[in-house]
Design a protein around this motif. Structure first.
Motif, PDB file in Angstrom:
ATOM      1  N   ARG A   1     -17.911  16.976   9.564  1.00  0.00           N
ATOM      2  CA  ARG A   1     -18.265  17.422  11.202  1.00  0.00           C
ATOM      3  C   ARG A   1     -18.700  16.594  11.569  1.00  0.00           C
ATOM      4  O   ARG A   1     -18.325  15.718  12.896  1.00  0.00           O
ATOM      5  CB  ARG A   1     -18.785  18.503  11.795  1.00  0.00           C
ATOM      6  CG  ARG A   1     -18.483  19.233  13.329  1.00  0.00           C
ATOM      7  CD  ARG A   1     -19.758  20.323  13.510  1.00  0.00           C
ATOM      8  NE  ARG A   1     -19.965  20.723  14.823  1.00  0.00           N
ATOM      9  CZ  ARG A   1     -21.027  21.133  15.381  1.00  0.00           C
ATOM     10  NH1 ARG A   1     -22.458  21.562  14.946  1.00  0.00           N
ATOM     11  NH2 ARG A   1     -20.833  21.613  16.610  1.00  0.00           N
TER      12      ARG A   1
ATOM     13  N   VAL B   1     -16.839  12.605  14.073  1.00  0.00           N
ATOM     14  CA  VAL B   1     -17.128  12.247  15.434  1.00  0.00           C
ATOM     15  C   VAL B   1     -17.840  10.793  15.250  1.00  0.00           C
ATOM     16  O   VAL B   1     -18.468  10.794  16.478  1.00  0.00           O
ATOM     17  CB  VAL B   1     -17.635  12.866  16.202  1.00  0.00           C
ATOM     18  CG1 VAL B   1     -17.058  14.254  16.514  1.00  0.00           C
ATOM     19  CG2 VAL B   1     -19.100  14.071  15.316  1.00  0.00           C
TER      20      VAL B   1
ATOM     21  N   GLU C   1     -14.941  15.656  20.676  1.00  0.00           N
ATOM     22  CA  GLU C   1     -14.247  17.220  19.720  1.00  0.00           C
ATOM     23  C   GLU C   1     -13.386  18.060  20.327  1.00  0.00           C
ATOM     24  O   GLU C   1     -13.500  18.222  21.757  1.00  0.00           O
ATOM     25  CB  GLU C   1     -15.576  18.142  19.461  1.00  0.00           C
ATOM     26  CG  GLU C   1     -14.884  19.115  18.143  1.00  0.00           C
ATOM     27  CD  GLU C   1     -15.611  20.269  17.801  1.00  0.00           C
ATOM     28  OE1 GLU C   1     -16.571  19.811  16.934  1.00  0.00           O
ATOM     29  OE2 GLU C   1     -16.292  20.623  18.214  1.00  0.00           O
TER      30      GLU C   1
ATOM     31  N   ARG D   1     -10.453  22.447  15.557  1.00  0.00           N
ATOM     32  CA  ARG D   1     -11.500  21.505  16.096  1.00  0.00           C
ATOM     33  C   ARG D   1     -10.288  20.453  15.131  1.00  0.00           C
ATOM     34  O   ARG D   1     -10.013  20.340  14.485  1.00  0.00           O
ATOM     35  CB  ARG D   1     -12.249  21.696  15.624  1.00  0.00           C
ATOM     36  CG  ARG D   1     -13.911  22.513  15.627  1.00  0.00           C
ATOM     37  CD  ARG D   1     -13.977  23.148  16.815  1.00  0.00           C
ATOM     38  NE  ARG D   1     -14.655  24.047  16.568  1.00  0.00           N
ATOM     39  CZ  ARG D   1     -14.500  25.981  17.247  1.00  0.00           C
ATOM     40  NH1 ARG D   1     -13.868  25.902  17.625  1.00  0.00           N
ATOM     41  NH2 ARG D   1     -15.709  26.434  17.224  1.00  0.00           N
TER      42      ARG D   1
ATOM     43  N   ARG E   1     -11.692  15.805  16.082  1.00  0.00           N
ATOM     44  CA  ARG E   1     -11.799  15.385  16.168  1.00  0.00           C
ATOM     45  C   ARG E   1     -11.533  13.680  15.805  1.00  0.00           C
ATOM     46  O   ARG E   1     -10.838  13.221  15.009  1.00  0.00           O
ATOM     47  CB  ARG E   1     -13.675  15.219  15.190  1.00  0.00           C
ATOM     48  CG  ARG E   1     -13.795  16.850  15.555  1.00  0.00           C
ATOM     49  CD  ARG E   1     -14.896  17.575  13.869  1.00  0.00           C
ATOM     50  NE  ARG E   1     -15.020  18.648  14.756  1.00  0.00           N
ATOM     51  CZ  ARG E   1     -14.911  19.107  13.230  1.00  0.00           C
ATOM     52  NH1 ARG E   1     -14.853  18.915  12.251  1.00  0.00           N
ATOM     53  NH2 ARG E   1     -15.900  20.734  13.658  1.00  0.00           N
TER      54      ARG E   1
END
Length: 530
Positions: free
Chosen positions: A43, A47, A438, A445, A447
């Motif tokens: 996650r 980013v 995001e 999601r 990103r």
């Protein structure tokens, strides 16, 4: 000691002098073991590695521990990772490629969320423990070319030292006594045993035209000194800088989040560097040197962090990590090999490989101080996603290495000061800049991120300019999050320029391998809430 240089005492032919290794090598080691590019779960990697002003992710354990204050339920996370490396190597006018793949566990974590308190402004707190890789050392180089400079051979790292005292100052006996079958006490003795360096004959008689080990000596010479060489340089690196981290984060009034963590870090590094030379139409088919360096280290450090949310859609984050203080152990093993082409040399070579006695060295390492500051802006109150950016300060100029293994306190102090000078002359403090975003659509999601890591070098090194060592990192990812689990996939890519000198002579005689490595990482993070 790494790349321990061995030379012979000119006045005492049966004694070897072991000289201190290069301080520049240990300055380079300190940087190599702490050159972090991208960390965290899929996650946060998606980013751009932004971690400072984001919370509620297992990455906060080793990142900004204040982010643990966002947790309202416990979570187990597993993040396997794959690294793909492709290097283009330029050497002596020729170009070759090398590829390598490495699988690892990038992160394994467990977060225990505390109960929410409605009777206190301290809403909740969480405790986390994780294993994570800060840096993977996997890499390889394979370069080759024709060297027409007859002075450019790794053998000339040793011959000038043997001959520096004048004719006959170093006796053949000194090398002979240090060589036994397939082992040698010094590199020079190994080269002597493989006929790669030969003494000048003194006192030859009709009965003994080759003289004796007690009369022969310097100047030493090598066979076929006027022939060009086909040279090949190969390297292989493996290992990782990993850590176990214990972190605590707390939430005050859903506005201020504070955290602290402690880590036990572990360094494992192994490097094999081989240089092979083939004289064109010479008496040797090929010969060479293989250097193996094995390093392990254990260290301890702490980190503190805070995240502040003045309004629902905006939050600021800061964190600071103390230097990690390592206890390091290394073993340096060197071997030489030679294979003859001429019948006489094939007959003379009783062994083809000679191992030099290994050298061990213990030292302490202090890593750079690190601090980060950043912000996150939530789109649509967080329902649509977020934008985030971070600035990371890394104090490479503060890296230090010291030891107490030398016989005198002054020698230990000199070593420490020499490395400090090399660090300050070679490396500079930097500020890395990261940005990412995001986009959310229900449980899904998307990103993307980018990071610019300016060069940490003050000087050009190995014929690679300092400016060209800067890196730009590109990342992206997708994910899905439900009430029971999360799945995230990230990919990252950057290109890196490095240089390698397989041996060190005068500037005009030292060749270098110029390498451009493309590094691609993919990580899958699986999270389960409970």
């Amino acid at each position: 000691m790494k790349r321990l240089l061995a030379g012979l005492l000119l006045a005492l032919p049966t004694t070897s002098l072991l000289a201190q290794g290069s301080a520049a090598e240990y300055a380079d080691d300190a940087f190599r073991y702490n050159d972090f590019v991208l960390q965290g779960s899929a996650r946060f990697r998606g980013v751009g590695g932004n971690q400072t002003a984001l919370g509620g992710d297992a990455s906060n354990i080793s990142g900004n521990p204040a982010g643990l204050g966002f947790y309202n339920r416990s979570e187990f996370t597993l993040s396997p990772s794959i690294n793909l490396l492709s290097s283009k190597n330029a050497y002596l006018g020729s170009n070759t490629n090398a590829d390598k793949t490495n699988f690892n566990i990038g992160q394994l974590s467990l977060v225990f969320a505390g109960e929410s308190s409605r009777n206190s402004r301290w809403r909740r707190s969480s405790f986390g423990i994780s294993y994570s890789q800060s840096l993977n050392f996997s890499g390889s180089v394979d370069a080759q070319g024709r060297n027409n400079n007859t002075n450019s051979t790794f053998l000339n790292e040793y011959i000038p030292g043997l001959n520096s005292g004048g004719a006959g100052s170093v006796k053949e006996r000194a090398l002979s006594d240090d060589f036994t079958n397939n082992t040698a006490r010094t590199p020079e003795a190994a080269l002597y045993g493989l006929f790669l360096i030969n003494p000048t004959i003194y006192g030859a008689t009709t009965a003994n035209p080759n003289g004796t080990v007690d009369t022969n000596g310097s100047p030493f010479y090598r066979l076929d000194p006027t022939l060009p060489l086909n040279q090949r340089v190969t390297t292989n690196q493996s290992g990782a800088n990993s850590q176990w981290t214990f972190a605590y984060g707390s939430n005050f009034d859903d506005k201020l989040y504070l955290g602290i963590s402690a880590n036990i870090s572990r360094i494992r590094y192994e490097s094999d560097i081989t240089v092979r030379e083939s004289p064109i139409n010479g008496q040797f088919d090929n010969y060479g040197r293989a250097n193996n360096l094995t390093v392990t280290g254990t260290g301890f450090g702490i980190k503190v962090g805070a995240i502040y949310r003045p309004v629902q859609s905006f939050q600021l984050g800061i964190d600071a990590a103390s230097p990690t203080f390592y206890s390091m152990k290394e073993t340096f093993q060197q071997s030489f090999f030679a294979f003859g082409r001429s019948p006489q040399l094939i007959s003379d070579l009783t062994v083809n490989t000679v191992n030099v006695d290994p050298n061990d060295f213990d030292y302490s390492m202090t890593t750079p101080f690190r601090a980060s500051g950043g912000f996150t802006y939530f789109l649509g109150g967080g329902k649509l996603g977020f934008l985030t950016a971070t600035a990371d300060y890394v104090g490479y100029g503060g890296m230090r290495i010291s030891t107490d293994v030398f016989n005198s306190s002054q020698s230990n102090t000199d070593f420490k000061n020499d490395v400090k000078t090399e660090v300050q002359n070679t490396y500079q403090n930097v500020v890395n800049v990261r940005a990412g975003a995001e986009i959310r659509a229900n449980i899904f999601r998307i990103r993307a991120g980018v990071a610019y890591l300016p060069t940490a070098y003050r000087i050009d090194l190995d014929r690679v300019s300092a400016a060209s060592r800067a890196r730009t990192l590109f990342t992206g990812g997708v994910g899905m999050r439900t009430d029971r689990f999360s799945i995230d996939l990230s990919g990252s890519f950057y290109s890196q320029k490095t240089g390698l000198s397989p041996y060190i002579l005068s500037d005009s005689d030292t060749p270098t391998v110029s390498t451009t490595t493309q590094r691609t990482n993919a990580m899958l993070s699986l999270g389960f809430f409970f």
